[in-house]
Motif scaffolding. Structure first.
Motif, PDB file in Angstrom:
ATOM      1  N   ASP A 104      38.880   8.796  56.060  1.00 44.74           N
ATOM      2  CA  ASP A 104      39.714   8.104  55.089  1.00 44.74           C
ATOM      3  C   ASP A 104      40.326   9.121  54.137  1.00 44.74           C
ATOM      4  OD1 ASP A 104      40.958   6.283  53.482  1.00 44.74           O
ATOM      5  OD2 ASP A 104      39.140   5.225  52.892  1.00 44.74           O
ATOM      6  N   PHE A 105      41.563   9.503  54.403  1.00 41.14           N
ATOM      7  CA  PHE A 105      42.283  10.482  53.586  1.00 41.14           C
ATOM      8  C   PHE A 105      43.427   9.775  52.858  1.00 41.14           C
ATOM      9  CE2 PHE A 105      41.530  14.157  56.879  1.00 41.14           C
ATOM     10  CZ  PHE A 105      40.175  14.060  56.678  1.00 41.14           C
ATOM     11  N   THR A 106      43.608  10.129  51.607  1.00 39.15           N
ATOM     12  CA  THR A 106      44.716   9.598  50.824  1.00 39.15           C
ATOM     13  C   THR A 106      45.464  10.760  50.194  1.00 39.15           C
ATOM     14  OG1 THR A 106      43.432   7.616  50.305  1.00 39.15           O
ATOM     15  CG2 THR A 106      45.362   8.056  48.924  1.00 39.15           C
ATOM     16  N   ALA A 107      46.754  10.813  50.419  1.00 37.72           N
ATOM     17  CA  ALA A 107      47.568  11.876  49.825  1.00 37.72           C
ATOM     18  C   ALA A 107      47.661  11.661  48.313  1.00 37.72           C
ATOM     19  CB  ALA A 107      48.959  11.893  50.441  1.00 37.72           C
ATOM     20  N   VAL A 108      47.405  12.745  47.566  1.00 30.10           N
ATOM     21  CA  VAL A 108      47.550  12.682  46.109  1.00 30.10           C
ATOM     22  C   VAL A 108      48.745  13.505  45.639  1.00 30.10           C
ATOM     23  CG1 VAL A 108      45.147  12.112  45.646  1.00 30.10           C
ATOM     24  CG2 VAL A 108      45.817  14.501  45.762  1.00 30.10           C
ATOM     25  N   LYS A 109      49.204  14.403  46.476  1.00 31.26           N
ATOM     26  CA  LYS A 109      50.401  15.194  46.184  1.00 31.26           C
ATOM     27  C   LYS A 109      50.966  15.652  47.524  1.00 31.26           C
ATOM     28  CE  LYS A 109      52.079  19.144  43.600  1.00 31.26           C
ATOM     29  NZ  LYS A 109      51.766  20.333  42.846  1.00 31.26           N
ATOM     30  N   PHE A 112      55.447  19.827  56.129  1.00 29.39           N
ATOM     31  CA  PHE A 112      54.914  19.248  54.910  1.00 29.39           C
ATOM     32  C   PHE A 112      53.613  19.947  54.536  1.00 29.39           C
ATOM     33  CE2 PHE A 112      52.748  17.110  58.306  1.00 29.39           C
ATOM     34  CZ  PHE A 112      51.463  16.908  57.829  1.00 29.39           C
ATOM     35  N   ASP A 113      53.255  19.788  53.284  1.00 29.71           N
ATOM     36  CA  ASP A 113      51.914  20.129  52.836  1.00 29.71           C
ATOM     37  C   ASP A 113      51.518  19.072  51.825  1.00 29.71           C
ATOM     38  OD1 ASP A 113      52.184  21.381  49.924  1.00 29.71           O
ATOM     39  OD2 ASP A 113      53.801  22.231  51.147  1.00 29.71           O
ATOM     40  N   GLU A 114      50.244  18.762  51.800  1.00 31.79           N
ATOM     41  CA  GLU A 114      49.771  17.726  50.899  1.00 31.79           C
ATOM     42  C   GLU A 114      48.331  17.979  50.501  1.00 31.79           C
ATOM     43  OE1 GLU A 114      50.303  14.084  53.098  1.00 31.79           O
ATOM     44  OE2 GLU A 114      48.914  14.677  54.667  1.00 31.79           O
ATOM     45  N   LEU A 115      47.998  17.565  49.300  1.00 30.17           N
ATOM     46  CA  LEU A 115      46.612  17.541  48.868  1.00 30.17           C
ATOM     47  C   LEU A 115      46.093  16.148  49.173  1.00 30.17           C
ATOM     48  CD1 LEU A 115      46.555  19.481  45.481  1.00 30.17           C
ATOM     49  CD2 LEU A 115      45.566  20.173  47.665  1.00 30.17           C
ATOM     50  N   LYS A 138      35.991  15.783  49.427  1.00 31.54           N
ATOM     51  CA  LYS A 138      36.702  16.020  48.164  1.00 31.54           C
ATOM     52  C   LYS A 138      38.132  16.472  48.500  1.00 31.54           C
ATOM     53  CE  LYS A 138      33.454  14.325  46.033  1.00 31.54           C
ATOM     54  NZ  LYS A 138      33.699  12.896  45.871  1.00 31.54           N
ATOM     55  N   LEU A 139      38.704  17.395  47.748  1.00 31.97           N
ATOM     56  CA  LEU A 139      40.095  17.779  48.019  1.00 31.97           C
ATOM     57  C   LEU A 139      40.202  18.604  49.298  1.00 31.97           C
ATOM     58  CD1 LEU A 139      41.582  18.791  44.551  1.00 31.97           C
ATOM     59  CD2 LEU A 139      42.209  16.831  45.970  1.00 31.97           C
TER      60      LEU A 139
END
Length: 161
Positions: A82-87, A101-104, A110-111
């Motif tokens: 379960d991953f959610t993009a924060v940035k 693309f790149d994303e946190l 964790k991150l």
């Protein structure tokens, strides 16, 4: 001849970058939701057939079929990850046929950082390469290096050309 020349040389208009980036962002969000819902077929449908996945472990470099085989037990148990993009940052090439693309990501680890390359195939964006990286805060990097040294030194010895 003039009409033929004009028809042959007519350039297609480039796709709208704002719309393309929105489509890619939606794809990446749906991709993450498919994993969280353990929807195996939908998740792997976002990958190009010749895609490569690279995970957080140095040994995790898989073709799409290899990754599908590795991931199947996780999806079969009804919960993958379960991953959610924060940035997120999305970039397009000049032709509108390739993006990266790149994303946190907020994850159970964790991150993490997800990055990748997408290609447009038949009017649809497909993930061609995906790289998942665990982030390590600089303040604890020296400790993490010590923790992983023995295992990764062994890997490095096996990888020398």
């Amino acid at each position: 001849v003039l009409i033929f020349t004009l028809q042959c040389c007519e350039q297609k208009p480039l796709p709208d970058p704002v719309k393309e980036k929105a489509a890619i962002a939606s794809l990446l969000d749906s991709f993450n939701i498919a994993a969280a819902k353990a929807d195996y077929n939908k998740y792997f449908g976002y990958y190009a057939e010749d895609a490569v996945f690279m995970g957080t472990d140095a040994t995790e470099r898989w073709t799409k079929p290899e990754f599908m085989k590795w991931a199947k037990p996780f999806f079969d148990r009804g919960k993958a990850w379960d991953f959610t993009a924060v940035k997120r940052e999305i970039f397009l090439d000049g032709t509108g046929s390739m993006a990266w693309f790149d994303e946190l990501l907020s994850t159970q680890m964790k991150l993490c950082r997800g990055s990748g390359v997408l290609v447009k195939q038949g009017g649809n964006w497909k993930i061609s390469q995906y790289v998942l990286s665990a982030t390590v805060p600089n303040t604890i990097l020296d400790t993490v290096v010590v923790m992983k040294t023995a295992e990764e030194d062994s890997l490095l010895r096996g990888m020398k050309r």
